[in-house]
Design a protein around this motif. Sequence first.
Motif, short mmCIF file in Angstrom:
data_model
loop_
_atom_site.label_atom_id
_atom_site.label_comp_id
_atom_site.label_asym_id
_atom_site.label_seq_id
_atom_site.Cartn_x
_atom_site.Cartn_y
_atom_site.Cartn_z
N LEU A 156 56.46 -37.17 -64.18
CA LEU A 156 57.72 -37.62 -63.57
C LEU A 156 58.55 -36.41 -63.13
N TYR A 157 58.59 -35.39 -63.98
CA TYR A 157 59.33 -34.17 -63.65
C TYR A 157 58.72 -33.49 -62.42
N LEU A 158 57.39 -33.46 -62.40
CA LEU A 158 56.68 -32.84 -61.28
C LEU A 158 57.00 -33.57 -59.97
N ALA A 159 57.06 -34.90 -60.06
CA ALA A 159 57.42 -35.70 -58.88
C ALA A 159 58.83 -35.34 -58.41
N GLY A 160 59.73 -35.21 -59.38
CA GLY A 160 61.11 -34.84 -59.05
C GLY A 160 61.18 -33.47 -58.40
N LEU A 161 60.39 -32.53 -58.94
CA LEU A 161 60.39 -31.17 -58.40
C LEU A 161 59.82 -31.14 -56.99
N PHE A 162 58.74 -31.89 -56.77
CA PHE A 162 58.12 -31.94 -55.44
C PHE A 162 59.10 -32.50 -54.40
N LEU A 163 59.78 -33.58 -54.78
CA LEU A 163 60.73 -34.20 -53.84
C LEU A 163 61.92 -33.28 -53.58
N LEU A 164 62.28 -32.50 -54.60
CA LEU A 164 63.35 -31.51 -54.43
C LEU A 164 62.94 -30.47 -53.38
N MET A 165 61.69 -30.02 -53.47
CA MET A 165 61.17 -29.05 -52.49
C MET A 165 61.17 -29.66 -51.08
N LEU A 166 60.80 -30.95 -51.01
CA LEU A 166 60.79 -31.64 -49.71
C LEU A 166 62.20 -31.68 -49.12
N PHE A 167 63.18 -31.95 -49.98
CA PHE A 167 64.57 -31.99 -49.51
C PHE A 167 65.00 -30.62 -48.99
N LEU A 168 64.59 -29.56 -49.71
CA LEU A 168 64.96 -28.21 -49.29
C LEU A 168 64.40 -27.89 -47.89
N LYS A 169 63.22 -28.45 -47.60
CA LYS A 169 62.59 -28.17 -46.30
C LYS A 169 63.13 -29.10 -45.21
N SER B 127 76.03 -37.66 -53.61
CA SER B 127 75.44 -39.01 -53.84
C SER B 127 74.32 -38.94 -54.86
N ALA B 128 73.44 -37.95 -54.68
CA ALA B 128 72.30 -37.82 -55.59
C ALA B 128 72.78 -37.50 -56.99
N LEU B 129 73.77 -36.65 -57.10
CA LEU B 129 74.29 -36.26 -58.41
C LEU B 129 74.92 -37.46 -59.13
N VAL B 130 75.63 -38.28 -58.38
CA VAL B 130 76.26 -39.48 -58.97
C VAL B 130 75.18 -40.41 -59.52
N VAL B 131 74.12 -40.59 -58.75
CA VAL B 131 73.00 -41.45 -59.21
C VAL B 131 72.40 -40.87 -60.49
N PHE B 132 72.16 -39.55 -60.50
CA PHE B 132 71.56 -38.89 -61.68
C PHE B 132 72.43 -39.10 -62.91
N LEU B 133 73.73 -38.86 -62.78
CA LEU B 133 74.63 -38.97 -63.93
C LEU B 133 74.75 -40.42 -64.39
N ALA B 134 74.76 -41.35 -63.44
CA ALA B 134 74.88 -42.76 -63.80
C ALA B 134 73.67 -43.22 -64.63
N ILE B 135 72.48 -42.76 -64.22
CA ILE B 135 71.26 -43.14 -64.95
C ILE B 135 71.29 -42.54 -66.35
N GLY C 98 68.38 -36.87 -47.26
CA GLY C 98 69.11 -37.22 -48.48
C GLY C 98 68.30 -38.11 -49.41
N THR C 99 67.47 -38.97 -48.84
CA THR C 99 66.64 -39.89 -49.65
C THR C 99 65.76 -39.11 -50.62
N TYR C 100 65.19 -38.01 -50.14
CA TYR C 100 64.31 -37.21 -50.99
C TYR C 100 65.07 -36.69 -52.21
N LEU C 101 66.30 -36.25 -51.98
CA LEU C 101 67.06 -35.68 -53.09
C LEU C 101 67.42 -36.77 -54.11
N ILE C 102 67.83 -37.94 -53.62
CA ILE C 102 68.20 -39.03 -54.53
C ILE C 102 66.99 -39.43 -55.38
N ILE C 103 65.84 -39.61 -54.72
CA ILE C 103 64.65 -40.03 -55.47
C ILE C 103 64.21 -38.92 -56.43
#
Lengths: 196, 498
Positions: free
Chosen positions: B147-160, B212-220, B164-169
């Motif tokens: 799950l962490y790896l998935a999060g890291l991969f999507l983070l890299m996708l957002f950087l490229k 937006s992504a940070l709010v989702v993270f903190l809410a979860i 915004g969807t990539y960062l939220i997911i």
Amino acid sequence: MGIIKKLILFLSIVFPLYSFSLWKKCVDFASVYHFSRYDLELQLTDAIHTDTGPLILTRIFHNKPVFLLLDIFKRYTSLLDINLFVSILSLVGIVGVGLGIWYLLSYKKSYLSGFLILLILLFPLVVVVNPSLPFKFLLPLFFSPFFLLGAYGHYKFIEENRLKKVLPIFYLVLFILSLLMIFAYPQSAYTYCATQ
Amino acid sequence: MKQKFLIVFILLLSIILRFYKLDQVPPGLYQDEASIALNAYDVLKTGKDEYGISHPMFFKSFGDYKLPVYVYSTSISMAVFGKNDFAVRFPSALAGVIAVLLFYFLLRQIFEKEKLVAPLGALLLATSPWHIQFSRGGFEANLAFTLYLAGLFLLMLFLKQKKGTYLIISYIFLAIAVYTYHAYKLLSPLTVFASLVYFYINFKNEKNKIVSALVVFLAILLPIVGFSLTQNGSQRLVGTSAFNELPGLTPIQKLYEYPALFIRNYLSYFSFGFLFDTGDGIGRHQIHNFGPMLKWQLPFLITGVYALLKKKTFIKSVVLFLLFIVPIPAAIAAPSPHALRSLLMVIPLLSLVTLGIIFWIEKLSKYKVFLAVAILAVATYEFLFYSHYYYVHYPQVNALDWGGGYEETAVKAQALSKSYDEVIVDKNLKFVSTYLDFYAPNMKYEMVDVTWKKPNSWTNKKVLYIRPYYGQQEAPGIIYSVRLQNKTRDVFSQLWEL
């Protein structure tokens, strides 16, 4: 080099020397670091005892050459244990060794540097395969290359002054952490050596 | 096209290595797996855990509370595969295969220009003893790793790509990892924090997406933060704290003892002995004489560090960030080093090995074919050696680490119990109640101390007495001895008739 930098360099050399002095009661490295033919035979017997299946597989995987290599590798990597090095050289020394290796490799004549680093990495093998060497001779032989490399690393790092104003703070934190380790584990050497 | 075939081959290899004899090797469920299995089955059938709490967010277990994600994943797995050991381990094994694919894509994002890095890194992860060991057991840490790896991969996708969807997911995956394994209570927030620092410096125009992504993270995370502040929620931290090893210290002593212990524990994760030889010494975490990493990788790991330091800042930052933050939560706990808690280190370490291999192949380009063949030969031999130990020696030598004997005890007891009026179980068979509740759910039994004797009022009752082995090979009353699968077939437990 200013006075502060000279003081930092001086302390970078004192810490490893002080840490090394805490090994004075040691008479040998712990037996786990020395190769033993008897122990090797026991390991092989134990492995064969629990093996099932075709004899050919037992011969391929459980034989003296392979087990000898694995045994020496085990003792060698045990000697490259970072906490053992912290015990001998202190945290300051370890950081110095890392810096020293980096600067050695940065030289254009990297083959010479590579050779020197290889020599340093091969020194622990002397401990593994030559337990009959007197410890009073063996320990300085083991310690000296790393100490010199560490001193060189600190010297180059301080001289280069990459961290600029942060340099004294960096070293202050490093010295404090090293002191904490020495206060908390004054007898850490006895984890790795025999005293009788 | 060639890379596609290569990655398909690597995935097939990882499927075989993770699923072959999954219910037999390792032999038997260990107590945490059994606890997960019991709760997962109860939740599947009744919607309640073993303590009667409906759809709990946290599951009470041996002295602490288990996080929910792996338990509910096992419920789904049991709905498909039934109530068996395979279903308990399936989520972890599947996560292991997905992790290999994610690692491939992650490396492609980080090392864009170096085509060899991604497939080589994926192959190393597919054949990594560290990753295989934990993919083949019901380990929450392995699912959290994916799950962490998935999060890291999507983070890299957002950087490229800056979608915004990539960062939220990405942040959602990082948050779910927190609900999967305790170490990520620190790792995920640290990763999010590091990404925010990076965004502050480089992504000032993307504020809305980041907020937006940070709010989702903190809410979860709100429920788990709230729970962790309670006595029940902090049991795990208190129970596994490394500082429990230093009782009775004065405040002044704590000032230097605690940091020193933390530093010592932290450094132990970089010990070559831990990585390549003995591991952490816990029988469930690696095979005797094998560390989490294969021995042939040592010289490439060292060279890989040098090769990495020559790379661009971004690549260096990602790999070094992972390498240095992963041991932090692990160093706070005892014992240290601990292969399970530091599982995420396999990512930066294998990245370094990959870089080291490529460094030498490029450096000695004249002999690259010879070098590649030599590396392949040595790597293949050591991997086959490891596989031999894993499938032949490990089930015999480490049966007790995996609850060897408990399943057979429970199943045999259930079969015999129909002929008996009472079933009594010696408490010295630790954790046996979980196995009995899972494998023999219809059997009523009573737990007793070792000093228990059959009461006079039970003279006319037939009693089945389940006890650990106390040294009596044969005695009147012993009706069945449960034996381990080791060479000497040692007795694990005995069923007596009283």
